[in-house]
Scaffold this motif. Structure first.
Motif, PDB file in Angstrom:
ATOM      1  N   GLU A 408      -5.935   6.395  -8.007  1.00 37.27           N
ATOM      2  CA  GLU A 408      -6.531   5.367  -8.875  1.00 37.27           C
ATOM      3  C   GLU A 408      -5.622   4.149  -9.020  1.00 37.27           C
ATOM      4  OE1 GLU A 408      -9.513   6.020 -11.259  1.00 37.27           O
ATOM      5  OE2 GLU A 408      -9.862   7.065  -9.352  1.00 37.27           O
ATOM      6  N   ARG A 409      -4.331   4.373  -8.878  1.00 35.89           N
ATOM      7  CA  ARG A 409      -3.371   3.272  -9.066  1.00 35.89           C
ATOM      8  C   ARG A 409      -3.136   2.470  -7.782  1.00 35.89           C
ATOM      9  NH1 ARG A 409      -1.395   3.661 -13.933  1.00 35.89           N
ATOM     10  NH2 ARG A 409      -1.334   5.698 -14.945  1.00 35.89           N
ATOM     11  N   MET A 410      -3.712   2.932  -6.678  1.00 36.63           N
ATOM     12  CA  MET A 410      -3.390   2.344  -5.376  1.00 36.63           C
ATOM     13  C   MET A 410      -4.566   1.533  -4.845  1.00 36.63           C
ATOM     14  SD  MET A 410      -1.666   4.360  -2.259  1.00 36.63           S
ATOM     15  CE  MET A 410      -2.970   5.422  -1.718  1.00 36.63           C
ATOM     16  N   HIS A 411      -4.277   0.284  -4.409  1.00 35.84           N
ATOM     17  CA  HIS A 411      -5.328  -0.598  -3.918  1.00 35.84           C
ATOM     18  C   HIS A 411      -4.903  -1.158  -2.565  1.00 35.84           C
ATOM     19  CE1 HIS A 411      -7.173  -0.506  -7.925  1.00 35.84           C
ATOM     20  NE2 HIS A 411      -5.924  -0.362  -8.295  1.00 35.84           N
ATOM     21  N   VAL A 412      -5.655  -0.845  -1.531  1.00 35.50           N
ATOM     22  CA  VAL A 412      -5.319  -1.324  -0.192  1.00 35.50           C
ATOM     23  C   VAL A 412      -6.137  -2.572   0.105  1.00 35.50           C
ATOM     24  CG1 VAL A 412      -5.206  -0.732   2.257  1.00 35.50           C
ATOM     25  CG2 VAL A 412      -4.874   1.053   0.525  1.00 35.50           C
ATOM     26  N   VAL A 413      -5.426  -3.706   0.297  1.00 37.82           N
ATOM     27  CA  VAL A 413      -6.062  -4.993   0.613  1.00 37.82           C
ATOM     28  C   VAL A 413      -5.275  -5.582   1.777  1.00 37.82           C
ATOM     29  CG1 VAL A 413      -6.821  -7.228  -0.297  1.00 37.82           C
ATOM     30  CG2 VAL A 413      -6.509  -5.290  -1.866  1.00 37.82           C
ATOM     31  N   PRO A 414      -5.662  -5.294   3.036  1.00 34.84           N
ATOM     32  CA  PRO A 414      -4.810  -5.632   4.184  1.00 34.84           C
ATOM     33  C   PRO A 414      -4.390  -7.101   4.277  1.00 34.84           C
ATOM     34  CG  PRO A 414      -6.522  -4.109   4.850  1.00 34.84           C
ATOM     35  CD  PRO A 414      -6.851  -4.504   3.440  1.00 34.84           C
ATOM     36  N   ASP A 415      -5.304  -8.066   4.036  1.00 35.89           N
ATOM     37  CA  ASP A 415      -4.928  -9.481   4.206  1.00 35.89           C
ATOM     38  C   ASP A 415      -4.056  -9.961   3.048  1.00 35.89           C
ATOM     39  OD1 ASP A 415      -6.217  -9.642   6.599  1.00 35.89           O
ATOM     40  OD2 ASP A 415      -8.118 -10.306   5.709  1.00 35.89           O
ATOM     41  N   LEU A 416      -3.040 -10.770   3.389  1.00 37.02           N
ATOM     42  CA  LEU A 416      -2.028 -11.132   2.405  1.00 37.02           C
ATOM     43  C   LEU A 416      -2.589 -11.947   1.238  1.00 37.02           C
ATOM     44  CD1 LEU A 416       1.009 -12.110   4.716  1.00 37.02           C
ATOM     45  CD2 LEU A 416       0.369  -9.866   3.827  1.00 37.02           C
ATOM     46  N   ALA A 417      -3.350 -12.994   1.531  1.00 42.73           N
ATOM     47  CA  ALA A 417      -3.795 -13.888   0.443  1.00 42.73           C
ATOM     48  C   ALA A 417      -4.659 -13.152  -0.583  1.00 42.73           C
ATOM     49  CB  ALA A 417      -4.510 -15.108   1.014  1.00 42.73           C
ATOM     50  N   PRO A 418      -5.702 -12.441  -0.143  1.00 40.24           N
ATOM     51  CA  PRO A 418      -6.481 -11.692  -1.141  1.00 40.24           C
ATOM     52  C   PRO A 418      -5.665 -10.602  -1.829  1.00 40.24           C
ATOM     53  CG  PRO A 418      -7.351 -11.325   1.090  1.00 40.24           C
ATOM     54  CD  PRO A 418      -6.315 -12.384   1.198  1.00 40.24           C
ATOM     55  N   ALA A 419      -4.671 -10.063  -1.131  1.00 37.93           N
ATOM     56  CA  ALA A 419      -3.841  -9.033  -1.759  1.00 37.93           C
ATOM     57  C   ALA A 419      -3.011  -9.629  -2.892  1.00 37.93           C
ATOM     58  CB  ALA A 419      -2.933  -8.376  -0.717  1.00 37.93           C
ATOM     59  N   ILE A 420      -2.467 -10.835  -2.658  1.00 36.33           N
ATOM     60  CA  ILE A 420      -1.698 -11.503  -3.718  1.00 36.33           C
ATOM     61  C   ILE A 420      -2.610 -11.746  -4.918  1.00 36.33           C
ATOM     62  CG2 ILE A 420      -0.507 -13.653  -4.348  1.00 36.33           C
ATOM     63  CD1 ILE A 420       0.433 -13.778  -1.384  1.00 36.33           C
ATOM     64  N   ASP A 421      -3.829 -12.231  -4.635  1.00 40.31           N
ATOM     65  CA  ASP A 421      -4.789 -12.480  -5.720  1.00 40.31           C
ATOM     66  C   ASP A 421      -5.101 -11.196  -6.476  1.00 40.31           C
ATOM     67  OD1 ASP A 421      -4.929 -15.151  -5.120  1.00 40.31           O
ATOM     68  OD2 ASP A 421      -6.626 -14.921  -3.747  1.00 40.31           O
ATOM     69  N   ALA A 422      -5.309 -10.127  -5.734  1.00 45.44           N
ATOM     70  CA  ALA A 422      -5.658  -8.859  -6.382  1.00 45.44           C
ATOM     71  C   ALA A 422      -4.504  -8.354  -7.241  1.00 45.44           C
ATOM     72  CB  ALA A 422      -6.023  -7.817  -5.323  1.00 45.44           C
TER      73      ALA A 422
END
Lengths: 470, 246
Positions: A408-422
């Motif tokens: 539940e604590r882990m979020h995989v967002v491969p692309d850097l920009a959306p990952a920073i936003d997330a």
């Protein structure tokens, strides 16, 4: 040389990064001995720094000390640390007015033997050897034997500044084994180390590299280890023991991701410094910089204040504000470095918001198996939210899944920009987000932050050295 | 609760390619099914008591350490491992461990490091290292699946008639860069150059080996399915990489 400089301007104009290596590479093609010749023109010679970890930061700290002593320094830029990057810096220095009087170069550990042979440094600072990118550097042993050969070739005009706490580095420099005194026609050797055992590790981390005595092959003990395999080592058999260093940090206080305070005894008197660069690894880097600065003739009373003004190299403890959150960039590119990054983040209070970025490009190493050698486990119970990105985000996600992190604590967002936003959106207003990227992921993340006006582009980040025509 | 007893050979010396990742996968995949992995380290000098272990793991090390390990394997472990293999305990050997499980390793300088002959393979150092992402079609228990990893080895390994390749290379170098084979299998002894580590991205392979180990431990129940979405995504990403960089 004009051709080489033009190539640099072209490279920058074409948006191919800072043009930090291209001019040197072109010059080397035209004139293979150019760096050797350009280095000989520097009246105070060359100071070189090499290690698996800490090259960039230590070189910056040394640069601050040399500048405080009014030395005009020509330095290579962070990461441009192969012969081509050093040559680029020398080339730019040769065109500068007034001319620089000393060269200061961080050198890639595999490139060091050639660079040192060509530039004959007056001061050579060797800090540590850790397991790094196996697909690029091969086993640690290969690198160690290259360094040994290089050191055998150094003469008395070089002062070798070595880490007494790293058994491998010290013995490669010809010291540390029973009866070893170094060659009479060899380099002058100055040792440094950290003595503050309040930072002792309960046991050396999983990825500890030097487990056997290089003098006799028996098991090496740590009483205790402070950082990786570094600390007060002792051979279980032959009597080899970590000597009292010439330059030694007696006390080190760690202030989270804000910085460190240290008190260092040197043959020239005590040096106290408060440095806005975090982590015990940077206490080692600062102690190395102090020993290097003294060896380069910087008066001891100038060193503490100079270190206090040094700032984190890009991506190494650098902070940026974004949407009301504070991003702290902590480069983590190999097991030893990542372990220290984890340790530094754990100094911070409360629940942690973390963004990990794993790339597998050439500068990162194509082989990502090293993440399994990092001790991420102590983070698990402190993580509020972990966002994972990069080319090999899923490999990193597996690392944490099998470590036992609550999915539940882990979020995989491969692309850097959306990952920073997330990651930013997932953290409360005013919170810190700790960003642990590999090298190219750090460059990518910085690019996103530059686009959003949060940090400056790195080739303009020329506080140390000459800024060329950038 | 069923327990799998794992003998981890030389975890101090033979751990260069993040071998602990493989152990973590074995442990968690049992734990998530209400089972348990007991890991015991087997260091130099330790003997292998008959029937004590349901499976073994042997990773890779630096050259300097491997010489010590080769000697100790022959002196203290070979007999116990051969007996365990005959009794159906799986033995998973990766990288340097794979080479030592074979007849031996002939170095660049002609020096010979003898292996313990668990697998009918022999290895000779080549002039270059074979490095990169690798994808193979592996076959175990009559089933073929895609298996991915990273390889980094100077040794060229060739199979004798007593072993078959673990898989066929789809992208990468494999045993020797020439015959298209990767790894070796004989009974339940598996050798492979794939690290990364091997098991996190290849849960099918992990589960087959765990199934064998459970059988040795006397448990007949089949392993329950797990949600392996992350594993699948990581495998697909690695496959893409292997294709692109060739």
């Amino acid at each position: 040389m004009t051709i080489a400089r033009t190539a640099g301007r072209l490279s920058r104009a074409l948006g191919r990064g800072g043009g930090t290596s291209v001019p040197g590479a072109v010059l080397l093609r035209l004139d293979e001995t150019a760096p050797d010749r350009l280095a000989r023109r520097l009246p105070d010679g060359v100071v070189a720094v090499s290690a698996t970890n800490g090259k960039t930061t230590t070189a910056r700290m040394l640069g601050a000390c040399l500048a405080a002593a009014d030395r005009r320094v020509v330095a290579n830029r962070a990461g441009a640390n192969l012969l081509s990057g050093v040559t680029t810096a020398l080339l730019e220095g040769s065109a500068a007015s007034p001319r620089p009087d000393i060269g200061l170069f961080e050198v890639d550990e595999a490139a060091l033997p050639e660079v040192a042979t060509r530039l004959s440094p007056r001061v050579l600072v060797l800090m540590n050897l850790f397991r790094d990118q196996l697909d690029r550097y091969g086993e640690l042993e290969c690198l160690a034997s290259l360094w040994h050969e290089m050191i055998e070739g150094l003469g008395p005009d070089t002062t070798l500044v070595v880490n007494a706490d790293d058994h491998a580095v010290l013995t490669l420099a010809g010291l540390g084994c029973p009866g070893a005194e170094g060659r009479p026609d060899g380099p002058r050797v100055v040792t440094f180390g950290v003595d503050d055992t309040s930072h002792a590790l309960a046991e050396p981390p999983h990825a500890a590299d030097a487990t056997r005595c290089r003098c006799c092959g028996a098991e090496l003990r740590h009483e205790p280890a402070l950082l990786g395999h570094m600390g007060r080592w002792r051979c279980s058999s032959c009597g080899a023991v970590r000597p009292e260093p010439d330059v030694v940090a007696r006390s080190v206080a760690l202030d989270g991701v804000a910085g460190i305070e240290l008190s260092v005894d040197t043959p020239a008197g005590r040096v106290d410094a408060s440095i806005p660069i975090p982590g015990l690894h940077n206490a080692y880097n600062a102690t190395a910089a102090i020993a290097g600065a003294l060896a380069a003739g910087v008066p001891s009373e100038l060193i503490g204040p100079a270190l206090g003004t040094s700032v984190a190299a890009f991506g190494r403890g650098e902070q940026a504000a974004l949407s009301g959150r504070q991003l702290v960039l902590l480069l983590a590119k190999n097991p030893a470095g990542a372990n220290e990054t984890v340790r530094t983040v754990l100094l911070e209070p409360g629940r942690l918001h973390v963004l990990v970025a794993l790339n597998d490009r050439t500068a990162d190493g194509h082989d990502v198996s090293w993440i399994w050698d990092v001790d991420y486990e102590p983070l698990l119970e402190r993580i509020e939210r972990l966002t994972i990105c990069g080319d090999r985000a899923h490999d990193m996600a597996l690392r944490f899944r099998y470590a036992g992190l609550d999915p539940e604590r882990m979020h995989v967002v491969p692309d850097l920009a959306p990952a920073i936003d997330a990651a930013v959106a997932g953290a409360p207003e005013g919170a810190r987000v700790y960003v642990l990227p590999t090298y190219t992921a750090m460059l990518g993340i910085r690019e996103v932050l530059v686009d959003r006006g949060a940090v400056e582009a790195f080739w303009r980040d020329g506080a140390d050295g000459l800024d060329g025509d950038g | 609760m069923s327990v799998v007893r794992l003998g981890h050979l030389y975890p101090r010396q033979m751990n260069i390619y993040a071998d602990r990742g493989n152990i973590a996968v074995l442990a968690r995949r049992l734990e998530w099914r209400g089972l348990r992995l007991d890991v015991e380290s087997l260091e130099t000098g330790d003997a292998i008591a008959p029937g004590r272990f349901d499976m073994f793991y042997l990773g890779g090390g630096q050259d300097r350490d491997q010489e010590v390990v080769a000697e100790d394997l022959a002196a203290h472990k070979a007999e116990g491992l051969h007996r365990a293999a005959q009794e159906g305990a799986p033995i998973l050997c990766v990288c340097g461990g794979y080479q030592l499980a074979g007849a031996g390793y002939t170095g660049q300088d002609g020096g010979r490091m003898p292996g313990i002959g668990l697998l009918d393979v022999d290895t000779v150092a080549g002039p270059t290292r074979l490095i990169g992402d690798i994808v193979i079609d592996a076959e175990l228990d009559g089933e073929r699946r895609r298996v991915v990893g990273f390889e980094n080895h100077a040794g060229r390994t060739r199979l004798g008639p007593g072993a078959r390749a673990l898989g066929q290379v789809v992208a990468g170098h494999g045993n020797n860069g020439e015959d298209g084979g990767e790894g070796a299998i004989s009974g339940r002894v598996i050798g492979t150059y794939l690290h990364g580590p091997l098991l996190p991205k290849n849960p099918w392979l992990a589960d087959v080996v765990l199934g064998w180990a459970l059988e040795h431990a006397g448990s007949a129940q089949p392993l329950a399915q797990l949600d392996d979405q992350l594993e699948t995504a990581a495998r697909e990403r690695a496959t893409e990489r292997a294709g692109k960089r060739r």
